[in-house]
Design a protein around this motif. Sequence first.
Motif, PDB file in Angstrom:
ATOM      1  N   GLU A 152    -102.325 -70.964 -26.437  1.00  0.00           N
ATOM      2  CA  GLU A 152    -102.196 -69.850 -27.240  1.00  0.00           C
ATOM      3  C   GLU A 152    -101.805 -70.370 -28.599  1.00  0.00           C
ATOM      4  N   SER A 153    -100.972 -71.355 -28.865  1.00  0.00           N
ATOM      5  CA  SER A 153    -100.759 -71.752 -30.078  1.00  0.00           C
ATOM      6  C   SER A 153    -102.023 -72.654 -30.805  1.00  0.00           C
ATOM      7  N   MET A 154    -102.438 -73.449 -30.051  1.00  0.00           N
ATOM      8  CA  MET A 154    -103.910 -74.109 -30.374  1.00  0.00           C
ATOM      9  C   MET A 154    -105.005 -73.137 -30.691  1.00  0.00           C
ATOM     10  N   LYS A 155    -104.926 -72.010 -29.923  1.00  0.00           N
ATOM     11  CA  LYS A 155    -106.059 -71.091 -30.363  1.00  0.00           C
ATOM     12  C   LYS A 155    -105.942 -70.452 -31.627  1.00  0.00           C
ATOM     13  N   ALA A 156    -104.544 -70.157 -31.876  1.00  0.00           N
ATOM     14  CA  ALA A 156    -104.315 -69.691 -33.143  1.00  0.00           C
ATOM     15  C   ALA A 156    -104.430 -70.499 -34.266  1.00  0.00           C
ATOM     16  N   ASP A 157    -104.409 -71.681 -33.884  1.00  0.00           N
ATOM     17  CA  ASP A 157    -104.454 -72.850 -35.038  1.00  0.00           C
ATOM     18  C   ASP A 157    -106.087 -73.210 -35.130  1.00  0.00           C
ATOM     19  N   GLY A 158    -106.956 -72.666 -34.455  1.00  0.00           N
ATOM     20  CA  GLY A 158    -108.469 -72.895 -34.366  1.00  0.00           C
ATOM     21  C   GLY A 158    -108.910 -74.445 -33.903  1.00  0.00           C
ATOM     22  N   GLU A 159    -108.011 -74.957 -33.042  1.00  0.00           N
ATOM     23  CA  GLU A 159    -108.381 -76.307 -32.815  1.00  0.00           C
ATOM     24  C   GLU A 159    -109.709 -76.173 -31.568  1.00  0.00           C
ATOM     25  N   ARG A 160    -110.278 -77.413 -32.005  1.00  0.00           N
ATOM     26  CA  ARG A 160    -111.628 -77.417 -31.036  1.00  0.00           C
ATOM     27  C   ARG A 160    -111.642 -78.725 -30.311  1.00  0.00           C
ATOM     28  N   PHE A 161    -112.312 -78.876 -28.968  1.00  0.00           N
ATOM     29  CA  PHE A 161    -112.214 -80.060 -28.393  1.00  0.00           C
ATOM     30  C   PHE A 161    -113.889 -80.370 -27.597  1.00  0.00           C
ATOM     31  N   ASP A 162    -114.149 -81.511 -27.274  1.00  0.00           N
ATOM     32  CA  ASP A 162    -115.463 -81.670 -26.730  1.00  0.00           C
ATOM     33  C   ASP A 162    -115.216 -81.788 -25.229  1.00  0.00           C
ATOM     34  N   PHE A 163    -114.004 -82.188 -24.608  1.00  0.00           N
ATOM     35  CA  PHE A 163    -113.839 -82.346 -23.223  1.00  0.00           C
ATOM     36  C   PHE A 163    -112.749 -81.792 -22.806  1.00  0.00           C
ATOM     37  N   PHE A 164    -112.426 -81.050 -21.663  1.00  0.00           N
ATOM     38  CA  PHE A 164    -111.173 -80.676 -21.063  1.00  0.00           C
ATOM     39  C   PHE A 164    -110.921 -80.808 -19.715  1.00  0.00           C
ATOM     40  N   PHE A 165    -109.868 -81.387 -19.192  1.00  0.00           N
ATOM     41  CA  PHE A 165    -109.539 -81.507 -17.639  1.00  0.00           C
ATOM     42  C   PHE A 165    -107.999 -80.657 -17.549  1.00  0.00           C
ATOM     43  N   ILE A 166    -108.628 -79.628 -16.508  1.00  0.00           N
ATOM     44  CA  ILE A 166    -107.608 -78.809 -16.006  1.00  0.00           C
ATOM     45  C   ILE A 166    -107.270 -79.248 -14.592  1.00  0.00           C
ATOM     46  N   ASP A 167    -105.802 -79.502 -14.555  1.00  0.00           N
ATOM     47  CA  ASP A 167    -105.351 -80.278 -13.486  1.00  0.00           C
ATOM     48  C   ASP A 167    -103.684 -79.884 -13.494  1.00  0.00           C
ATOM     49  N   ALA A 168    -103.354 -78.592 -13.449  1.00  0.00           N
ATOM     50  CA  ALA A 168    -102.033 -78.182 -13.400  1.00  0.00           C
ATOM     51  C   ALA A 168    -101.839 -77.239 -12.447  1.00  0.00           C
ATOM     52  N   ASP A 169    -100.792 -76.223 -12.566  1.00  0.00           N
ATOM     53  CA  ASP A 169    -100.715 -75.097 -11.745  1.00  0.00           C
ATOM     54  C   ASP A 169    -101.777 -74.284 -11.419  1.00  0.00           C
ATOM     55  N   LYS A 170    -102.162 -73.987 -10.169  1.00  0.00           N
ATOM     56  CA  LYS A 170    -103.429 -73.684  -9.704  1.00  0.00           C
ATOM     57  C   LYS A 170    -103.660 -72.120  -9.994  1.00  0.00           C
ATOM     58  N   GLU A 171    -102.575 -71.379  -9.951  1.00  0.00           N
ATOM     59  CA  GLU A 171    -102.579 -69.883 -10.237  1.00  0.00           C
ATOM     60  C   GLU A 171    -103.146 -69.590 -11.587  1.00  0.00           C
ATOM     61  N   ASN A 172    -102.906 -70.511 -12.335  1.00  0.00           N
ATOM     62  CA  ASN A 172    -103.227 -70.215 -13.910  1.00  0.00           C
ATOM     63  C   ASN A 172    -104.751 -70.857 -14.136  1.00  0.00           C
ATOM     64  N   TYR A 173    -105.535 -71.300 -13.287  1.00  0.00           N
ATOM     65  CA  TYR A 173    -106.721 -71.925 -13.377  1.00  0.00           C
ATOM     66  C   TYR A 173    -107.509 -70.956 -14.418  1.00  0.00           C
ATOM     67  N   PRO A 174    -107.798 -69.628 -13.725  1.00  0.00           N
ATOM     68  CA  PRO A 174    -108.679 -68.521 -14.470  1.00  0.00           C
ATOM     69  C   PRO A 174    -108.292 -68.393 -15.889  1.00  0.00           C
ATOM     70  N   PHE A 175    -106.927 -68.446 -16.168  1.00  0.00           N
ATOM     71  CA  PHE A 175    -106.557 -68.360 -17.706  1.00  0.00           C
ATOM     72  C   PHE A 175    -106.949 -69.698 -18.307  1.00  0.00           C
ATOM     73  N   TYR A 176    -106.591 -70.915 -17.844  1.00  0.00           N
ATOM     74  CA  TYR A 176    -106.842 -72.019 -18.334  1.00  0.00           C
ATOM     75  C   TYR A 176    -108.267 -72.212 -18.739  1.00  0.00           C
ATOM     76  N   LEU A 177    -109.286 -71.856 -17.752  1.00  0.00           N
ATOM     77  CA  LEU A 177    -110.443 -71.845 -18.063  1.00  0.00           C
ATOM     78  C   LEU A 177    -111.048 -70.918 -19.360  1.00  0.00           C
TER      79      LEU A 177
END
Length: 210
Positions: A118-143
């Motif tokens: 949420e804080s990275m979104k507020a700061d307007g950060e941008r990335f070229d690549f993402f790797f999601i590999d944490a708590d599974k229940e939050n995968y839809p939110f992370y995506l």
Amino acid sequence: MERSPDRYFDELYSVDADLARVGASISEAGMPDISVAAGYGRLLTFLMRVSGARSAMEIGALGGYSGICLARGMPDDGRLVSLELKAEYAELAKANLTAAGLGHKAEYRIGDARASLESMKADGERFDFFFIDADKENYPFYLECCISLANRGAIIAADNTLLRGKTIDESRQGPSVKALRGFNATIARDERLEGVHLPAYDGLALARVK
Ligand SMILES: C[S@@+](CC[C@H](N)C(=O)[O-])C[C@H]1O[C@@H](n2cnc3c(N)ncnc32)[C@H](O)[C@@H]1O
């Protein structure tokens, strides 16, 4: 005992001293041995390199295995931001990236990834690549967060899409399994993404943000 295809291919590769050090440090610290599978680690490096990604964000650092794979595939002035719940895991990951000569590319945000995102979104950060590999229940939110933080054409990878077979077992209806089923369907069908599912190891999802 019969060798699995995953194991057969893994055994073709030379021992990787930096990644072996991660494995040893994880077991020495009594941490869970749940780093990304070797073949998918190689794939992360490969995809980083061929896509020309200069920045990556991973959710779930553990001991730095995937961090090394991502950082290796980016240029020397590239940037890896790694989100990790536990300070001691982030510390070990940072030490392992430093030992691999990659520490200058990596920064760690400690705490619940949801707040960091949420804080990275507020700061307007941008990335070229993402790797999601944490708590599974939050995968839809992370995506959703990764899509918001993505540069055009960014790649999103996510591990453990099969949950050791639970995802395809209809008798399993727990919250992580349901979240993964929804996540997998979004990767396959969402208009904002061009997605693909790999069924080797514990399953990996890949998507390109259009
Ligand atoms: C499967 S491990 C990550 C493995 C790592 N990507 C690798 O391949 O080397 C999952 C990690 O996610 C972290 N984690 C779990 N829930 C989290 C959360 N809500 N926010 C941030 N990190 C979390 C755990 O502490 C653990 O280190």
